[in-house]
Write an enzyme that holds these catalytic residues in place. Structure first.
Site, PDB file in Angstrom:
ATOM      1  N   PRO A  20       0.818  -1.147  -0.029  1.00 16.32           N
ATOM      2  CA  PRO A  20       0.032   0.163   0.055  1.00 16.32           C
ATOM      3  C   PRO A  20       0.984   1.101   0.094  1.00 16.32           C
ATOM      4  CG  PRO A  20       0.095  -0.923   2.272  1.00 16.32           C
ATOM      5  CD  PRO A  20       0.832  -1.998   1.378  1.00 16.32           C
ATOM      6  N   GLN A  74      -6.736  -1.620   2.463  1.00 16.59           N
ATOM      7  CA  GLN A  74      -6.319  -1.472   3.899  1.00 16.59           C
ATOM      8  C   GLN A  74      -6.956  -0.211   4.650  1.00 16.59           C
ATOM      9  OE1 GLN A  74      -2.557   1.053   4.543  1.00 16.59           O
ATOM     10  NE2 GLN A  74      -1.842  -0.844   5.322  1.00 16.59           N
ATOM     11  N   CYS A 104       2.046   2.799   9.801  1.00 16.68           N
ATOM     12  CA  CYS A 104       2.161   4.200   9.375  1.00 16.68           C
ATOM     13  C   CYS A 104       2.795   5.005  10.283  1.00 16.68           C
ATOM     14  CB  CYS A 104       0.934   4.534   8.791  1.00 16.68           C
ATOM     15  SG  CYS A 104       0.972   6.309   8.227  1.00 16.68           S
ATOM     16  N   LYS A 143      -0.394  -4.981   8.574  1.00 20.73           N
ATOM     17  CA  LYS A 143       0.795  -4.918   8.189  1.00 20.73           C
ATOM     18  C   LYS A 143       1.486  -3.856   9.352  1.00 20.73           C
ATOM     19  CE  LYS A 143       3.286  -2.375   4.355  1.00 20.73           C
ATOM     20  NZ  LYS A 143       3.609  -1.141   5.127  1.00 20.73           N
ATOM     21  N   ASN A 204       8.999  -6.844   3.566  1.00 17.54           N
ATOM     22  CA  ASN A 204       8.889  -5.566   2.972  1.00 17.54           C
ATOM     23  C   ASN A 204       9.897  -4.731   3.404  1.00 17.54           C
ATOM     24  OD1 ASN A 204       7.260  -2.734   3.637  1.00 17.54           O
ATOM     25  ND2 ASN A 204       7.339  -3.306   1.491  1.00 17.54           N
ATOM     26  N   GLY A 205      10.583  -3.987   2.155  1.00 18.63           N
ATOM     27  CA  GLY A 205      11.684  -3.065   2.500  1.00 18.63           C
ATOM     28  C   GLY A 205      12.612  -3.186   1.601  1.00 18.63           C
ATOM     29  N   ASP A 206      12.770  -1.750   0.586  1.00 21.85           N
ATOM     30  CA  ASP A 206      13.945  -1.752  -0.146  1.00 21.85           C
ATOM     31  C   ASP A 206      13.961  -2.866  -1.431  1.00 21.85           C
ATOM     32  OD1 ASP A 206      14.320   0.594   1.169  1.00 21.85           O
ATOM     33  OD2 ASP A 206      16.202  -0.046   2.143  1.00 21.85           O
ATOM     34  N   GLY A 228       7.076  -1.797  -2.617  1.00 24.38           N
ATOM     35  CA  GLY A 228       6.476  -0.462  -2.728  1.00 24.38           C
ATOM     36  C   GLY A 228       6.844   0.331  -3.706  1.00 24.38           C
ATOM     37  N   ARG A 229       7.789   1.139  -2.983  1.00 25.96           N
ATOM     38  CA  ARG A 229       8.644   1.983  -3.856  1.00 25.96           C
ATOM     39  C   ARG A 229       9.258   1.483  -5.163  1.00 25.96           C
ATOM     40  NH1 ARG A 229      11.892   4.794   1.125  1.00 25.96           N
ATOM     41  NH2 ARG A 229      11.615   2.405   1.344  1.00 25.96           N
TER      42      ARG A 229
HETATM   43  C1  LIG Z   1       4.771   7.492  -0.343  1.00 24.74           C
HETATM   44  C2  LIG Z   1       4.483   6.524   0.603  1.00 24.74           C
HETATM   45  C3  LIG Z   1       3.101   6.083   0.827  1.00 24.74           C
HETATM   46  C4  LIG Z   1       2.859   4.916   1.857  1.00 24.74           C
HETATM   47  N1  LIG Z   1       1.687   4.544   2.122  1.00 24.74           N
HETATM   48  C5  LIG Z   1       1.363   3.569   3.010  1.00 24.74           C
HETATM   49  C6  LIG Z   1       0.123   3.030   3.375  1.00 24.74           C
HETATM   50  O1  LIG Z   1      -1.083   3.740   2.971  1.00 24.74           O
HETATM   51  N2  LIG Z   1      -0.064   1.993   4.012  1.00 24.74           N
HETATM   52  C7  LIG Z   1       0.908   1.478   4.630  1.00 24.74           C
HETATM   53  O2  LIG Z   1       0.659   0.431   5.328  1.00 24.74           O
HETATM   54  N3  LIG Z   1       2.187   1.801   4.217  1.00 24.74           N
HETATM   55  C8  LIG Z   1       2.326   2.786   3.417  1.00 24.74           C
HETATM   56  N4  LIG Z   1       3.504   2.974   3.106  1.00 24.74           N
HETATM   57  C9  LIG Z   1       4.690   2.147   3.360  1.00 24.74           C
HETATM   58  C10 LIG Z   1       4.865   0.992   2.317  1.00 24.74           C
HETATM   59  O3  LIG Z   1       3.773   0.309   2.170  1.00 24.74           O
HETATM   60  C11 LIG Z   1       6.147   0.185   2.717  1.00 24.74           C
HETATM   61  O4  LIG Z   1       6.116  -0.488   3.826  1.00 24.74           O
HETATM   62  C12 LIG Z   1       7.398   0.733   2.675  1.00 24.74           C
HETATM   63  O5  LIG Z   1       7.590   1.979   1.704  1.00 24.74           O
HETATM   64  C13 LIG Z   1       8.892   0.218   2.457  1.00 24.74           C
HETATM   65  O6  LIG Z   1       8.619  -0.786   1.474  1.00 24.74           O
HETATM   66  P1  LIG Z   1       9.581  -0.313   0.008  1.00 24.74           P
HETATM   67  O7  LIG Z   1      10.798  -0.224   0.177  1.00 24.74           O
HETATM   68  O8  LIG Z   1       9.276  -1.352  -1.053  1.00 24.74           O
HETATM   69  O9  LIG Z   1       8.577   0.949  -0.670  1.00 24.74           O
HETATM   70  C14 LIG Z   1       4.074   4.207   2.276  1.00 24.74           C
HETATM   71  C15 LIG Z   1       5.239   4.684   1.739  1.00 24.74           C
HETATM   72  C16 LIG Z   1       5.423   5.534   1.147  1.00 24.74           C
HETATM   73  C17 LIG Z   1       6.862   5.746   0.511  1.00 24.74           C
END
Ligand SMILES: Cc1cc2nc3c(=O)[nH]c(=O)nc-3n(C[C@H](O)[C@H](O)[C@H](O)COP(=O)(O)O)c2cc1C
Length: 311
Positions: A20, A74, A104, A143, A204-206, A228-229
């Site tokens: 998300p 979510q 969050c 989460k 999850n992460g990076d 995510g990103r």
């Molecule tokens: C811009 C942005 C918005 C996010 N929004 C949510 C969200 O709505 N709900 C949630 O559980 N995590 C949210 N996250 C966290 C991501 O789901 C994820 O846990 C985090 O970015 C690490 O994973 P990644 O490195 O693959 O991005 C958000 C992260 C970013 C950067």
């Protein structure tokens, strides 16, 4: 080898999941990621209050379509009754999982006791999970983060509490609240969470490539990996072929995304957001900066659609 993933009673095609991301994982982007191989996509976090009070903007954000299923919606909030009511409302929608945001870090959310603040109050978190489970027949997931700070890495105990309270799957972002989105991802704690429960765990992460996702699954023993990103401007992260090296192939991906935006939203009303997505397709590629300049200079959505002629 592609492993399947089961979040009872759901059987997913593979272990790759779109995380998300508020402001990004809207309906067109989720559909795109499904087309590129994500087995499951999460909506942006949706306010339980917005749903219960029938707020137009919240309902719009919560919109799903049958073609994107399976999809996880979510919810965020800190009041068990409200969260239960919201769960009952969304249970009638085209969704497959209700996820509860317990990770969050944003001040506005944490100040009200929601998101990552719930990791400091496991009794309240358990009450929310039980109430949500009571009000829906859909599988419920959560989460979380690894903990609040380095002194309180509580994710394994927290995960056990969640399993005992009725959740069917847990996503763990390998950082604490104090880390925000920077610093090292703590894969060891994610692996400990996996060993602490018998329900599926997604790390999850990076993660930014398909190969990294596969390597992570191997080393952590997790059932799934949430990206995510790494998926922004890069839906290819869900496919073994990975991100293409040519501008024209990247443009093909962007054009598919733009077509979905055109079909499911009002693109000129959200032009800044569309450009934000679009610019990301051309990062780290020769000739990309010139296309990015053209994207940011585009006066309207039609001009963005025409950019494919430029490569
Ligand atoms: C811009 C942005 C918005 C996010 N929004 C949510 C969200 O709505 N709900 C949630 O559980 N995590 C949210 N996250 C966290 C991501 O789901 C994820 O846990 C985090 O970015 C690490 O994973 P990644 O490195 O693959 O991005 C958000 C992260 C970013 C950067």
């Amino acid at each position: 080898m592609i492993r399947r993933l089961q979040i009872k009673p759901l059987q997913l095609e593979n272990p790759l999941i779109l995380a998300p991301l508020a402001g990004y994982t809207d309906l067109p982007f989720r559909l795109l990621c499904r087309q590129f191989g994500a087995a499951l996509c999460y909506t942006e976090m949706i306010s339980c209050h917005g749903l219960v009070y029938d707020k137009e903007k919240t309902l719009q954000m919560a919109r799903t379509v049958p073609e994107e299923r399976p999809v996880a919606l979510q919810l965020f909030g800190a009041d068990p009754e409200m969260m239960g009511e919201a769960a009952a409302i969304v249970s009638d929608m085209d969704i497959d999982i209700i996820d509860i945001n317990m990770g969050c870090p944003v001040k506005k959310v944490v100040k009200k006791g929601a998101g990552a603040a719930l990791m400091k109050d496991p009794a309240l978190a358990a009450a929310i999970i039980r109430q949500v489970c009571k009000k829906t027949s859909l599988p419920v997931t959560i989460k979380i983060r690894t903990g609040w700070n380095h002194e309180t890495i509580v994710a394994p105990e927290f995960a056990r509490m969640a399993e005992d309270s009725g959740v069917m799957g847990i996503a763990v972002h390998g950082r604490t609240w104090t880390q925000g989105f920077g610093g090292a991802v703590d894969w060891q704690t994610i692996a400990r969470v996996k060993r602490s429960v018998s329900i599926p765990v997604f790390g999850n992460g990076d993660i930014t490539t398909y190969a990294e996702a596969q390597a992570f699954l191997e080393k952590s023993g997790c059932d799934g990996v949430m990206i995510g990103r790494g998926a922004l401007g890069n839906p290819w992260v869900f496919s073994p072929e990975g991100s293409p090296a040519t501008l024209s192939k990247r443009m093909e991906g962007l054009q598919l995304h733009l077509q979905l935006i055109q079909k499911y939203s009002d693109p000129d009303r959200i032009l800044a957001k569309v450009k934000n997505h679009a610019g990301r397709y051309f990062k780290g590629i020769a000739g990309g900066s010139s296309i990015r300049r053209q994207i940011y200079a585009a006066p309207d959505f039609a001009a963005l659609m025409k950019l494919s002629d430029a490569v």
